[in-house]
Structure formats: C-alpha cells, structure tokens
Design a protein around this motif. Structure first.
Motif, PDB file in Angstrom:
ATOM      1  N   ARG A 208       0.829  -1.197   0.000  1.00 38.06           N
ATOM      2  CA  ARG A 208       0.000   0.000   0.000  1.00 38.06           C
ATOM      3  C   ARG A 208       0.870   1.257   0.000  1.00 38.06           C
ATOM      4  N   ASP A 209       0.198   2.381  -0.197  1.00 38.24           N
ATOM      5  CA  ASP A 209       0.824   3.693  -0.230  1.00 38.24           C
ATOM      6  C   ASP A 209       0.212   4.472   0.946  1.00 38.24           C
ATOM      7  N   TYR A 210       0.956   4.586   2.042  1.00 41.39           N
ATOM      8  CA  TYR A 210       0.427   5.213   3.262  1.00 41.39           C
ATOM      9  C   TYR A 210       0.750   6.698   3.283  1.00 41.39           C
ATOM     10  N   VAL A 211      -0.306   7.514   3.295  1.00 43.28           N
ATOM     11  CA  VAL A 211      -0.130   8.970   3.275  1.00 43.28           C
ATOM     12  C   VAL A 211      -0.687   9.564   4.568  1.00 43.28           C
ATOM     13  N   TYR A 212       0.070  10.499   5.137  1.00 45.38           N
ATOM     14  CA  TYR A 212      -0.282  11.099   6.423  1.00 45.38           C
ATOM     15  C   TYR A 212      -1.445  12.078   6.264  1.00 45.38           C
ATOM     16  N   VAL A 213      -2.366  12.069   7.229  1.00 47.30           N
ATOM     17  CA  VAL A 213      -3.590  12.865   7.136  1.00 47.30           C
ATOM     18  C   VAL A 213      -3.310  14.369   7.046  1.00 47.30           C
ATOM     19  N   GLY A 214      -2.237  14.837   7.663  1.00 49.69           N
ATOM     20  CA  GLY A 214      -1.884  16.258   7.559  1.00 49.69           C
ATOM     21  C   GLY A 214      -1.518  16.655   6.133  1.00 49.69           C
ATOM     22  N   ASP A 215      -0.864  15.747   5.416  1.00 47.13           N
ATOM     23  CA  ASP A 215      -0.539  15.991   4.002  1.00 47.13           C
ATOM     24  C   ASP A 215      -1.809  15.987   3.151  1.00 47.13           C
ATOM     25  N   VAL A 216      -2.736  15.093   3.468  1.00 56.10           N
ATOM     26  CA  VAL A 216      -4.020  15.021   2.762  1.00 56.10           C
ATOM     27  C   VAL A 216      -4.816  16.311   2.979  1.00 56.10           C
ATOM     28  N   ALA A 217      -4.815  16.811   4.201  1.00 62.55           N
ATOM     29  CA  ALA A 217      -5.517  18.061   4.516  1.00 62.55           C
ATOM     30  C   ALA A 217      -4.935  19.224   3.716  1.00 62.55           C
ATOM     31  N   ALA A 218      -3.606  19.242   3.577  1.00 59.04           N
ATOM     32  CA  ALA A 218      -2.941  20.300   2.798  1.00 59.04           C
ATOM     33  C   ALA A 218      -3.374  20.255   1.332  1.00 59.04           C
ATOM     34  N   ALA A 219      -3.575  19.052   0.790  1.00 55.15           N
ATOM     35  CA  ALA A 219      -4.024  18.904  -0.606  1.00 55.15           C
ATOM     36  C   ALA A 219      -5.422  19.490  -0.782  1.00 55.15           C
ATOM     37  N   ASN A 220      -6.284  19.312   0.220  1.00 49.49           N
ATOM     38  CA  ASN A 220      -7.643  19.865   0.161  1.00 49.49           C
ATOM     39  C   ASN A 220      -7.635  21.384   0.173  1.00 49.49           C
ATOM     40  N   VAL A 221      -6.756  21.968   0.973  1.00 47.53           N
ATOM     41  CA  VAL A 221      -6.650  23.434   1.010  1.00 47.53           C
ATOM     42  C   VAL A 221      -6.220  23.967  -0.362  1.00 47.53           C
ATOM     43  N   LEU A 222      -5.260  23.305  -0.974  1.00 47.20           N
ATOM     44  CA  LEU A 222      -4.797  23.716  -2.310  1.00 47.20           C
ATOM     45  C   LEU A 222      -5.912  23.575  -3.352  1.00 47.20           C
ATOM     46  N   ALA A 223      -6.750  22.529  -3.193  1.00 48.87           N
ATOM     47  CA  ALA A 223      -7.827  22.264  -4.155  1.00 48.87           C
ATOM     48  C   ALA A 223      -8.956  23.292  -4.099  1.00 48.87           C
ATOM     49  N   LEU A 224      -8.970  24.139  -3.075  1.00 49.41           N
ATOM     50  CA  LEU A 224      -9.978  25.201  -3.020  1.00 49.41           C
ATOM     51  C   LEU A 224      -9.838  26.163  -4.195  1.00 49.41           C
ATOM     52  N   LYS A 225      -8.595  26.403  -4.594  1.00 47.97           N
ATOM     53  CA  LYS A 225      -8.344  27.404  -5.641  1.00 47.97           C
ATOM     54  C   LYS A 225      -7.668  26.846  -6.889  1.00 47.97           C
ATOM     55  N   LYS A 226      -7.279  25.579  -6.834  1.00 49.01           N
ATOM     56  CA  LYS A 226      -6.583  24.976  -7.983  1.00 49.01           C
ATOM     57  C   LYS A 226      -7.239  23.665  -8.376  1.00 49.01           C
ATOM     58  N   GLY A 227      -6.840  23.144  -9.546  1.00 48.30           N
ATOM     59  CA  GLY A 227      -7.272  21.811  -9.958  1.00 48.30           C
ATOM     60  C   GLY A 227      -8.725  21.690 -10.343  1.00 48.30           C
ATOM     61  N   ASP A 228      -9.322  22.800 -10.855  1.00 46.62           N
ATOM     62  CA  ASP A 228     -10.734  22.741 -11.235  1.00 46.62           C
ATOM     63  C   ASP A 228     -10.979  21.712 -12.333  1.00 46.62           C
ATOM     64  N   ASN A 229     -12.085  20.981 -12.185  1.00 45.71           N
ATOM     65  CA  ASN A 229     -12.552  20.009 -13.181  1.00 45.71           C
ATOM     66  C   ASN A 229     -11.461  19.011 -13.570  1.00 45.71           C
ATOM     67  N   ASN A 230     -10.850  18.452 -12.533  1.00 48.96           N
ATOM     68  CA  ASN A 230      -9.736  17.530 -12.725  1.00 48.96           C
ATOM     69  C   ASN A 230      -9.706  16.532 -11.570  1.00 48.96           C
ATOM     70  N   GLU A 231      -8.944  15.447 -11.756  1.00 46.80           N
ATOM     71  CA  GLU A 231      -8.806  14.462 -10.684  1.00 46.80           C
ATOM     72  C   GLU A 231      -7.334  14.253 -10.367  1.00 46.80           C
ATOM     73  N   PHE A 232      -7.064  13.993  -9.087  1.00 46.60           N
ATOM     74  CA  PHE A 232      -5.685  13.888  -8.613  1.00 46.60           C
ATOM     75  C   PHE A 232      -5.493  12.729  -7.651  1.00 46.60           C
ATOM     76  N   ASN A 233      -4.406  12.014  -7.855  1.00 47.84           N
ATOM     77  CA  ASN A 233      -3.972  11.030  -6.871  1.00 47.84           C
ATOM     78  C   ASN A 233      -3.305  11.762  -5.712  1.00 47.84           C
ATOM     79  N   ILE A 234      -3.705  11.432  -4.502  1.00 50.32           N
ATOM     80  CA  ILE A 234      -3.082  12.012  -3.313  1.00 50.32           C
ATOM     81  C   ILE A 234      -2.446  10.858  -2.532  1.00 50.32           C
ATOM     82  N   GLY A 235      -1.188  10.618  -2.806  1.00 62.90           N
ATOM     83  CA  GLY A 235      -0.430   9.543  -2.172  1.00 62.90           C
ATOM     84  C   GLY A 235       1.050   9.871  -2.214  1.00 62.90           C
ATOM     85  N   THR A 236       1.844   9.017  -1.605  1.00 61.81           N
ATOM     86  CA  THR A 236       3.285   9.291  -1.531  1.00 61.81           C
ATOM     87  C   THR A 236       4.069   8.727  -2.713  1.00 61.81           C
TER      88      THR A 236
END
Length: 305
Positions: A208-236
C-alpha cells in the motif's frame, strides 16, 4: 470562503476541516455520527448532526451560504461493502446524489469529492498507477466511488459547477479509527498498546501507499483554488507492505512480539501505489511527512486519549 465538510466529525474530514479553518475560512461540518466523534470537531466549527441522505442538507447549505463542499462522508470499509453492497451504495451513491442535488439548490460553486485511489483502479496494470489508468474497481466500495466520481462530473457539467476529485491512497494519522481502508495503522497501535500481538492478513504481502492525514488536509486546502474540473492522486508514491508497516509501528512503540498470521481478506487488492506527479504539477502538492514520523504522531495521539 464558506466551506461545508461532510463527514466532518470523522478521521479525515475533521483534519481537513481544521486545515480549512487554519487557512482562514469559515467551516461548517455535518456528520451522522455513525463513525464520527464530537471530540474531533474543533472549537469555531459549526456542527450539524445530519446524514448526507437527508433532504434538509440543502437548507443547511443555503443557511450557511456555502461556497465549497468537501465531501468526506462515506461508508469506508471494503470488507463491509462486500458483505452488504446495498448499504454501501445507499450512502456512497444515493448520498452523493443528494449532496449534489442540495449543492445545486444552494448554488454551491465547487465540490471537492473524495475518492479512493486504493480501489477505483482495481488491480493496476502497472505501479505506481496514474490518473489515466481506466476504472477497474473490484469491490462494491470501489464501484460506488467510481459512480460517485461520474455523478460529480455529470452534475458539474449540467449545472456549471466546478469540481476537484481527490483520490486518496491509504490515509493514516491522528483521529484514525481502527477500521476502513487504511485502518491497519490504528489497529496495530491499539493492539500493541493493549499488549496483544496484532493479526497480519495474507502473509503481510499486501503493498500500500500510506499517506499522512496532515498531508491530505494540505491537498484539500490547495484544491480550493486549484485543480478545477480535474482528478488527482493524493499519495506518496512509496510502496510499503504490511510487514514493513508492522516493523515501523514496532520501532516507534518498542514492541517486540511478532504478529499473528491471518487469512487473505476478501476484496483486498494485492498491491496499490499512486503516482502523484499530476498533483505536484497542478496543485503544487507534495507529501512531507515520512511514515516513521507519521506513525509516531499517531501513537502520540492514541496515548493522549
């Protein structure tokens, strides 16, 4: 922005809600408390006890003037989805449709939809798996997440609403509950704290690919203003098998007893690691927390309870 986090009293949703609040946004949280806990809801976050299938969800969105929804509410267990596919679909498909219909009624501008990089690709043709890999879900949970993604895209196209799909790998960290896709970290820690040896299923060969929840939260903050109409893998992008993970938890906790061997679990995929280049390029996101450090933070959390 005014942000609604569904599943906001749960493990990942509450960490994401905190990150939004820290970034200066007004955060509202809804959760049916099936797996949530009020201790996860921070001061200053308005909370509604509500199921995502509730037709009153639109009223909450209108009242709170919601701009963006971060949709974390879900049935999260692969084995449970195998046992009861209808229950899984009721929450992960019908619940998503109700959330999207409510968003349209409340003129919400964007939906950040949480999907599962660990299941929507099925058994990947090659690793690490990129977003271009076709859908090939092999469990009802994975199938419902694929359906959710497609419904988000449909509603966005029909109603000129923006979306970002974030496909998480196996998320772990403080507030984790000992079940669900990546619950293994919490399971190991809680078992070892009780002095008992945890069970490792299928010889511990599942990668598996274990990603820390704090890093995941940071990705969500970035997605507020970026990455419109797109999909992203959030893993290490780093492969870790269960035996390696066990050793990491043993090291942090100074626990020397070997694990108890268990059978292979139905619905489990043998190997999954996510390619995160697209998230790095478009969202500007990079995971920062090493596995050993994240496990230490998780252990610290469980000790504090």
């Amino acid at each position: 922005m005014n942000i609604l986090v569904t599943g906001g009293a749960g493990f990942i949703g509450s960490n994401v809600a905190d990150a939004f609040k820290k970034a200066g946004h007004k955060v509202v949280s809804v959760d049916n408390m099936f797996a949530g806990n009020m201790r996860n809801v921070s001061k200053g976050i308005k909370f509604y006890k509500m199921d995502i299938r509730d037709k009153k969800l639109a009223d909450v969105m209108k009242k709170e003037k919601i701009d963006v929804i971060s949709h974390h509410a879900a049935q999260i267990s692969v084995p449970d989805s195998v046992k009861n596919p209808a229950f899984d679909a009721d929450i992960n498909v019908m619940g998503v449709i109700n959330m999207l219909e409510s968003a349209v009624q409340a003129a919400v501008k964007k939906v950040i939809f949480v999907s599962s990089g660990g299941t929507v690709y099925g058994t990947p043709a090659k690793l690490p798996v990129a977003e271009t890999h076709p859908y090939a879900a092999e469990s009802p949970y994975g199938i419902s997440k694929v359906a959710g993604e497609l419904y988000v895209k449909f509603f966005a196209a029909q109603h000129k609403m923006k979306y970002t799909i974030v496909r998480y790998s196996n998320v772990y960290g403080p507030r984790q509950v000992p079940h669900g896709e990546a619950g293994v970290v919490a399971i190991f820690i809680k078992k070892m704290m009780s002095g008992a040896a945890p069970i490792i299923f299928g010889g511990g060969k599942c990668v598996r690919d274990y990603v820390y929840v704090g890093d995941v939260a940071a990705a969500n903050v970035l997605a507020l203003k970026k990455g419109d109409n797109n999909e992203f893998n959030i893993g290490t992008g780093t492969p870790t098998d269960v035996n390696q993970l066990y050793k990491a938890v043993q090291k942090v906790m100074k626990f020397n007893t070997p694990a108890v061997p268990g059978p292979f679990r139905e619905g489990d995929i043998l190997a999954n690691v996510l390619d995160n280049k697209k998230a790095k390029k478009i969202l500007g996101w990079t995971p920062k927390v090493r596995l050993i450090d994240g496990v230490a933070e998780t252990y610290k959390y469980f000790k504090s309870l």
